[in-house]
Motif scaffolding. Structure first.
Motif, PDB file in Angstrom:
ATOM      1  N   PRO A   6      55.698   4.707 -29.455  1.00 37.90           N
ATOM      2  CA  PRO A   6      55.751   5.360 -30.906  1.00 37.90           C
ATOM      3  C   PRO A   6      56.115   4.282 -32.041  1.00 37.90           C
ATOM      4  O   PRO A   6      55.282   4.286 -33.182  1.00 37.90           O
ATOM      5  CB  PRO A   6      56.949   6.224 -30.853  1.00 37.90           C
ATOM      6  N   GLY A   7      56.804   3.171 -31.479  1.00 30.27           N
ATOM      7  CA  GLY A   7      56.911   1.966 -32.337  1.00 30.27           C
ATOM      8  C   GLY A   7      55.728   1.340 -32.850  1.00 30.27           C
ATOM      9  O   GLY A   7      55.620   0.976 -33.809  1.00 30.27           O
ATOM     10  N   VAL A   8      54.761   1.174 -31.712  1.00 28.92           N
ATOM     11  CA  VAL A   8      53.481   0.656 -31.887  1.00 28.92           C
ATOM     12  C   VAL A   8      52.845   1.380 -33.058  1.00 28.92           C
ATOM     13  O   VAL A   8      52.135   0.908 -34.143  1.00 28.92           O
ATOM     14  CB  VAL A   8      52.821   0.417 -30.720  1.00 28.92           C
ATOM     15  N   VAL A   9      52.623   2.771 -33.036  1.00 27.85           N
ATOM     16  CA  VAL A   9      51.864   3.551 -34.094  1.00 27.85           C
ATOM     17  C   VAL A   9      52.434   3.578 -35.356  1.00 27.85           C
ATOM     18  O   VAL A   9      51.783   3.286 -36.342  1.00 27.85           O
ATOM     19  CB  VAL A   9      51.752   4.929 -33.619  1.00 27.85           C
ATOM     20  N   GLN A  10      53.827   3.392 -35.421  1.00 25.55           N
ATOM     21  CA  GLN A  10      54.535   3.552 -36.744  1.00 25.55           C
ATOM     22  C   GLN A  10      54.560   2.207 -37.411  1.00 25.55           C
ATOM     23  O   GLN A  10      53.894   1.998 -38.398  1.00 25.55           O
ATOM     24  CB  GLN A  10      56.135   3.607 -36.325  1.00 25.55           C
ATOM     25  N   HIS A  11      54.358   1.139 -36.483  1.00 22.87           N
ATOM     26  CA  HIS A  11      54.393  -0.245 -37.122  1.00 22.87           C
ATOM     27  C   HIS A  11      52.997  -0.458 -37.682  1.00 22.87           C
ATOM     28  O   HIS A  11      52.516  -0.978 -38.787  1.00 22.87           O
ATOM     29  CB  HIS A  11      54.516  -1.416 -35.935  1.00 22.87           C
ATOM     30  N   ALA A  12      51.954   0.141 -37.156  1.00 23.01           N
ATOM     31  CA  ALA A  12      50.595  -0.093 -37.381  1.00 23.01           C
ATOM     32  C   ALA A  12      50.196   0.712 -38.739  1.00 23.01           C
ATOM     33  O   ALA A  12      49.470   0.211 -39.674  1.00 23.01           O
ATOM     34  CB  ALA A  12      49.282   0.450 -36.515  1.00 23.01           C
TER      35      ALA A  12
END
Lengths: 451, 89
Positions: A220-226
């Protein structure tokens, strides 16, 4: 040579955005373990799991070092135990204990499969098995239980739904000293899948090969960051970006799954295209929805944002893996997601909104604490509502709900670790007992007749 | 085994010398190297072959990581497959 930005992106995802392989789960068939007595069966079950999963933890750790990506959980799922103990259902606890002992010895945190599939009817041995669940969950630490009470094909077994309301209550009562922790290890499904790597609902279906490796990815953190880099993108572009990100995350899962299966001499089962949050900051599905432009998860627009997210994750993931399965989608557990915890504590997200969200995402009402004095029939009614959503929409739904003993709305329960903490949320006070008391089977929907 | 060494952290003198010397001593062959400095942030990426090394992969990775700590850099050794999987269709 790789593009240096690609290499650095992977490093950043792992180091700063919590990209990890959430679980490598070995599915093991226990069907060859059935013996004449419960005691012999339990011993064979223990020996089989110990032998098959002996190298699971070491292999996963080795892969984690080689690829430089954390593998958070190593787990085991087994054939629904009710099938193994059908000849001596009252003694199912012996097999449960053997599985819990094996999990401890193997160094894994959860083992799933103390399960029964009763979607169309409850056999006598299955009812006896179900009644052992509260005691077994209170006497074990790592064992997880799941019960399938409905399916799009068969309808909803309302007698089982009624019984499960009572079993959830009793499980909470027997684990009252730990805020009803037993209920965090008990899931009631509609349309349960046979290859789910995630707990507490993992079990190894009878249609599966003997020993299988299923992998659940996360990020989830990767998607939020993107999404942070495209604050003004329209939702078409945002969906496209999520899709591309999900592709990369899933490819890491596919790589680990194939390699783990090879090294462990097991079949590569599936990759579960999941976005699984943890209570850590920066690892929240709720925060992705907020990144899309909602002031707080639970406000109007949340269901639409989640629908888009869930679909984009699947589209990116399907392209990335040769075998997909499990639950595949975004998870929205309350206690295991910091954004959900904060929104629920502030009263911004309600049980009704969560129910609506389960129509468009993976699974269902998950890790939600409700008042300890909630009647069993109300819990059954919550299960029935959720099962109806799954049955009509041809998707998996589930209820993992904790009627926290001696707690009321506004109190908090805390389970620690990945299970997190949750505020006690209100339920409707109207009485569902007459409806639940009717029992019987809610017939399968008309669109199930496809033959 | 073909692997990728990444070195990240604040720029300082002698990083390449230190890392390549370390790899040479352990019989790890450097096949390609690329570096970039963004502001004060240094990032170096090396393609290496570890098959001739006397050390096993995990030990090599751990040793590199602790050497990195000594010089205040973040050093990782990872199998190339993870990058290939994530960035090549």
């Amino acid at each position: 040579m790789f593009n240096k930005f690609d290499v650095l992106e992977t490093i950043e995802m792992i180091e700063k955005e919590h990209l990890d392989i959430r679980t490598v789960t070995m599915g093991i068939s226990l069907l060859p373990c059935i013996r004449a007595t419960a005691k012999e069966t339990a011993k064979t079950v223990y020996d089989t799991v110990m032998k098959k999963a002996e190298r699971l933890v070491a292999t996963a750790e080795g892969l984690s070092r080689e690829f430089g990506i954390p593998i958070v959980n190593k787990r085991v799922s087994v054939t629904p135990v009710s099938l193994i103990t059908a000849a001596f259902p009252e003694k199912s606890g012996l097999v449960g204990k053997a599985l819990d002992d094996a999990a401890k010895e193997l160094g894994i945190d959860f083992l799933g499969g103390y399960s029964a599939l009763v979607q169309k009817g409850t056999a006598d041995y299955e009812e006896k098995f179900l009644r052992t669940i509260p005691e077994v969950l209170s006497a074990t630490n790592r064992l997880c239980s799941s019960v399938n009470v409905g399916s799009s094909r068969s309808g909803i077994n309302m007698d089982a739904v009624r019984l499960m309301g009572e079993i959830v209550k009793e499980t909470a009562a027997r684990t009252a000293s730990s805020d009803g922790l037993g209920c965090a290890k008990l899931v009631v499904f509609c349309n349960a899948v046979e290859d789910n790597p995630f707990m507490a609902g993992a079990f190894h279906g009878t249609g599966e090969a003997d020993t299988v490796i299923n992998v659940g990815v996360s990020g989830p953190g990767v998607v939020q960051h993107a999404l942070k880099f495209v604050p003004d993108a329209d939702l078409t572009d945002a969906a496209e970006l999520i899709k591309r990100t999900a592709f990369k995350i899933t490819r890491a899962g596919q790589l680990v799954a194939k390699e783990a299966a090879k090294r462990l001499g097991a079949r590569f089962g599936i990759v579960d295209l999941s976005l699984a949050p943890t209570p850590a900051r920066g690892d929240s599905v709720a925060h992705i929805l907020e990144e899309l432009g909602l002031s707080v998860v639970g406000c109007h627009g949340t269901t639409a944002a989640l629908a888009m997210l869930n679909d984009a994750v699947k589209k990116g993931g399907v392209m990335a893996s040769s075998r997909v399965g499990g639950l595949s989608g975004a998870f929205i557990p309350v206690s295991e997601d910091i954004g959900m915890i904060e929104s629920a504590t502030a009263g911004n997200i309600t049980l009704d909104k969560l129910e609506a969200m389960t129509c468009v995402c993976s699974v269902g009402l998950d890790m939600i604490a409700i008042p300890g004095d909630t009647p069993a029939t109300t819990i059954s009614a919550i299960i029935a509502d959720e099962a109806a959503i799954g049955m009509i929409n041809n998707k998996t739904t589930a209820v993992r709900i904790i009627p926290a003993p001696n707690k009321k709305v506004g109190d908090e329960v805390s389970f620690g670790g990945l299970l997190g903490r949750a505020p006690v949320m209100p339920v409707h006070s109207g009485d569902s007992s007459k409806f639940i008391g009717r029992g019987g089977l809610i017939p399968a929907p008309i669109h199930s007749f496809k033959n | 085994m073909r692997a990728v060494v990444t070195v990240t952290g604040s720029d300082k003198r002698g990083i390449i010398a230190k890392v390549s010397g370390f790899l040479f001593e352990r019989n790890v062959n450097i096949e390609d190297i690329s570096q970039t400095v963004l502001g004060e942030q240094f990032a170096m990426i090396m393609m290496v072959d570890t098959s001739e090394s006397s050390l096993d992969f995990a030990t090599l990775a751990l040793d590199l990581e602790s050497m990195g700590k000594e010089i205040g850099m973040n050093i990782r050794l990872q199998h190339e497959a993870i990058f290939s999987a994530m960035h090549n269709v």
